[in-house]
Design an enzyme around this catalytic site. Structure first.
Site, PDB file in Angstrom:
ATOM      1  N   TYR A  72     -13.073   9.190  -7.671  1.00  0.00           N
ATOM      2  CA  TYR A  72     -13.254  10.231  -6.675  1.00  0.00           C
ATOM      3  C   TYR A  72     -12.731  11.500  -6.862  1.00  0.00           C
ATOM      4  O   TYR A  72     -11.523  11.193  -7.053  1.00  0.00           O
ATOM      5  CB  TYR A  72     -13.060   9.810  -5.145  1.00  0.00           C
ATOM      6  CG  TYR A  72     -14.254   8.759  -4.731  1.00  0.00           C
ATOM      7  CD1 TYR A  72     -15.532   9.016  -4.773  1.00  0.00           C
ATOM      8  CD2 TYR A  72     -13.910   7.349  -4.401  1.00  0.00           C
ATOM      9  CE1 TYR A  72     -16.633   8.113  -4.445  1.00  0.00           C
ATOM     10  CE2 TYR A  72     -14.992   6.703  -4.196  1.00  0.00           C
ATOM     11  CZ  TYR A  72     -16.359   6.553  -4.139  1.00  0.00           C
ATOM     12  OH  TYR A  72     -17.086   5.820  -3.381  1.00  0.00           O
ATOM     13  N   ARG A 111      15.303   1.626  22.015  1.00  0.00           N
ATOM     14  CA  ARG A 111      13.852   1.021  21.875  1.00  0.00           C
ATOM     15  C   ARG A 111      13.664  -0.028  22.732  1.00  0.00           C
ATOM     16  O   ARG A 111      12.887  -0.038  23.815  1.00  0.00           O
ATOM     17  CB  ARG A 111      13.768   0.336  20.272  1.00  0.00           C
ATOM     18  CG  ARG A 111      12.523   0.194  19.912  1.00  0.00           C
ATOM     19  CD  ARG A 111      12.306  -0.232  18.552  1.00  0.00           C
ATOM     20  NE  ARG A 111      12.951  -1.515  18.159  1.00  0.00           N
ATOM     21  CZ  ARG A 111      12.960  -2.311  17.070  1.00  0.00           C
ATOM     22  NH1 ARG A 111      12.069  -1.665  15.943  1.00  0.00           N
ATOM     23  NH2 ARG A 111      13.515  -3.397  16.790  1.00  0.00           N
ATOM     24  N   MET A 156     -11.609   2.022  -1.741  1.00  0.00           N
ATOM     25  CA  MET A 156     -11.858   0.833  -0.904  1.00  0.00           C
ATOM     26  C   MET A 156     -11.510  -0.595  -1.508  1.00  0.00           C
ATOM     27  O   MET A 156     -10.827  -1.293  -0.979  1.00  0.00           O
ATOM     28  CB  MET A 156     -13.125   0.812   0.041  1.00  0.00           C
ATOM     29  CG  MET A 156     -13.098  -0.154   1.139  1.00  0.00           C
ATOM     30  SD  MET A 156     -14.564  -0.291   2.222  1.00  0.00           S
ATOM     31  CE  MET A 156     -14.271   1.098   3.070  1.00  0.00           C
ATOM     32  N   LYS A 188       7.870 -13.323  12.841  1.00  0.00           N
ATOM     33  CA  LYS A 188       6.857 -12.584  13.648  1.00  0.00           C
ATOM     34  C   LYS A 188       5.529 -11.965  12.522  1.00  0.00           C
ATOM     35  O   LYS A 188       5.945 -11.825  11.220  1.00  0.00           O
ATOM     36  CB  LYS A 188       7.539 -11.215  14.300  1.00  0.00           C
ATOM     37  CG  LYS A 188       8.049 -10.324  13.340  1.00  0.00           C
ATOM     38  CD  LYS A 188       9.067  -9.307  14.383  1.00  0.00           C
ATOM     39  CE  LYS A 188       9.477  -8.265  13.299  1.00  0.00           C
ATOM     40  NZ  LYS A 188      10.381  -7.211  14.216  1.00  0.00           N
TER      41      LYS A 188
END
Length: 346
Positions: free
Chosen positions: A243, A129, A291, A34
């Protein structure tokens, strides 16, 4: 090229699957593929496992199952954990999928929409679940068994900790709900497979261990992530990197800026605790992960690196996951689309 390279070792993947299969030699070894083969590419992972002998595959959704059928052809069985959802009938029928029915409602939907089509049953043994609870199962058990389900399964909540008392409770509940039935049974993913024959039943469902993750401590690394260095600079004591000025040099330092960041699945939160490797030298990530860029202290590296290892032979997906306060599954399935992907050993 300023693009990280994710190398997926299909030979290691198959070895991990084979070794897990041997640890449960009396059970048929399935394979969980999956989430795009745990983020590593189901189009490569699934055929490699099929070639190695896997005949039962597990996916989460009917859409994943339909894609997998296109990759594997007619032979293998494909079971869908989420069962028969609204609108799934065409995919289930055309893809010859076996939904693992999770409720009485799903069972009614399936039998009405696709009478005579194969299905399995998922039972809830305490995880709360997915799956039929004992009272639901009791109400439909005879009807379900008369349809010859392909598999009756449940899922362990705490199999990553073999000593957890929940494992014995769920095993007992599963036996109480299924002993004496004339259908194949499955309880164990990777963790349960490693806990011994009491948990194996007829089919095992190895997942994360196949891809190099815990709790399979003997797993070979499958994902190897190499990140290029864009630039290396000298940073004097008292200067900061990245940063927010979160890291300050306390010695004359050599800082490499590498070409990856949180857009690539390198979680921002891990910066304080994470390392990479320049050759054999363990190098600290410094400053904030941004990023597209990460700072790395390569002062102690034997030579200036052209790239660094984020995942691979020196540190596993679980080592990186610990730095991020998460689990190996999330590291794998977060690996970004900007990587150059290579497959070896298949």
């Amino acid at each position: 090229m300023a693009q990280p390279t994710l190398t997926v070792d299909l030979g290691a993947l198959v070895t991990n699957w084979t070794n897990l299969s041997r640890s449960a030699s009396r059970a048929e070894p399935g394979a969980v593929v999956k989430a795009d083969g745990y983020g590593l590419g189901v189009d490569q992972v699934a055929p490699a496992l099929a070639h190695a002998g896997a005949r039962t595959f597990f996916v989460a959704t009917a859409e994943e199952g339909a894609e997998l059928r296109g990759l594997l052809g007619e032979g293998p069985r494909i079971c869908v954990f989420n069962g028969h959802m609204a609108g799934d009938a065409p995919l289930i029928s055309q893809g010859k999928l076996a939904p693992m029915l999770n409720s009485v409602d799903q069972m009614v939907t399936h039998l009405e929409a696709l009478p005579g089509h194969p299905f399995g049953i998922q039972l809830d043994t305490g995880m709360n679940r997915l799956g039929m609870e004992p009272a639901e199962w009791q109400a439909v058990r005879e009807i379900a068994l008369a349809q010859s389900p392909v598999l009756i399964m449940s899922h362990l909540a705490c199999a990553d900790d073999p000593r957890h008392e929940m494992n014995a409770r769920q095993l007992s509940a599963f036996r109480e709900m299924t002993d004496g039935i004339d259908a194949p049974r499955s309880l164990s993913a990777t963790g349960g497979t490693l806990m011994g024959p009491d948990f194996h039943f007829d089919v095992t469902r190895p997942g994360i261990g196949v891809y190099g993750g815990l709790p399979f401590f003997d797993a070979l690394p499958v994902a190897h992530l190499e990140v290029p260095v864009i630039q290396v600079r000298d940073v004097a004591p008292g200067e900061t990197v990245g940063y927010g000025n979160t890291w300050e040099a306390t010695r004359p330092s050599r800082i490499a800026t590498i070409a990856a960041g949180y857009a690539d699945g390198i979680h921002r939160i891990m910066a304080e605790n994470a390392f990479v490797y320049a050759g054999e030298t363990r190098c600290k990530i410094v400053g904030r992960i941004s990023m597209d860029l990460i700072g790395v202290d390569v002062t102690d590296a034997r030579e200036e690196p052209a790239s660094v290892e984020m995942l691979g032979n020196h540190q596993s997906i679980d080592t990186v996951a610990t730095a991020a306060g998460t689990i190996g599954y999330e590291i794998l399935t977060s690996l970004g689309g900007r990587f150059t992907r290579r497959y070896t050993g298949g």
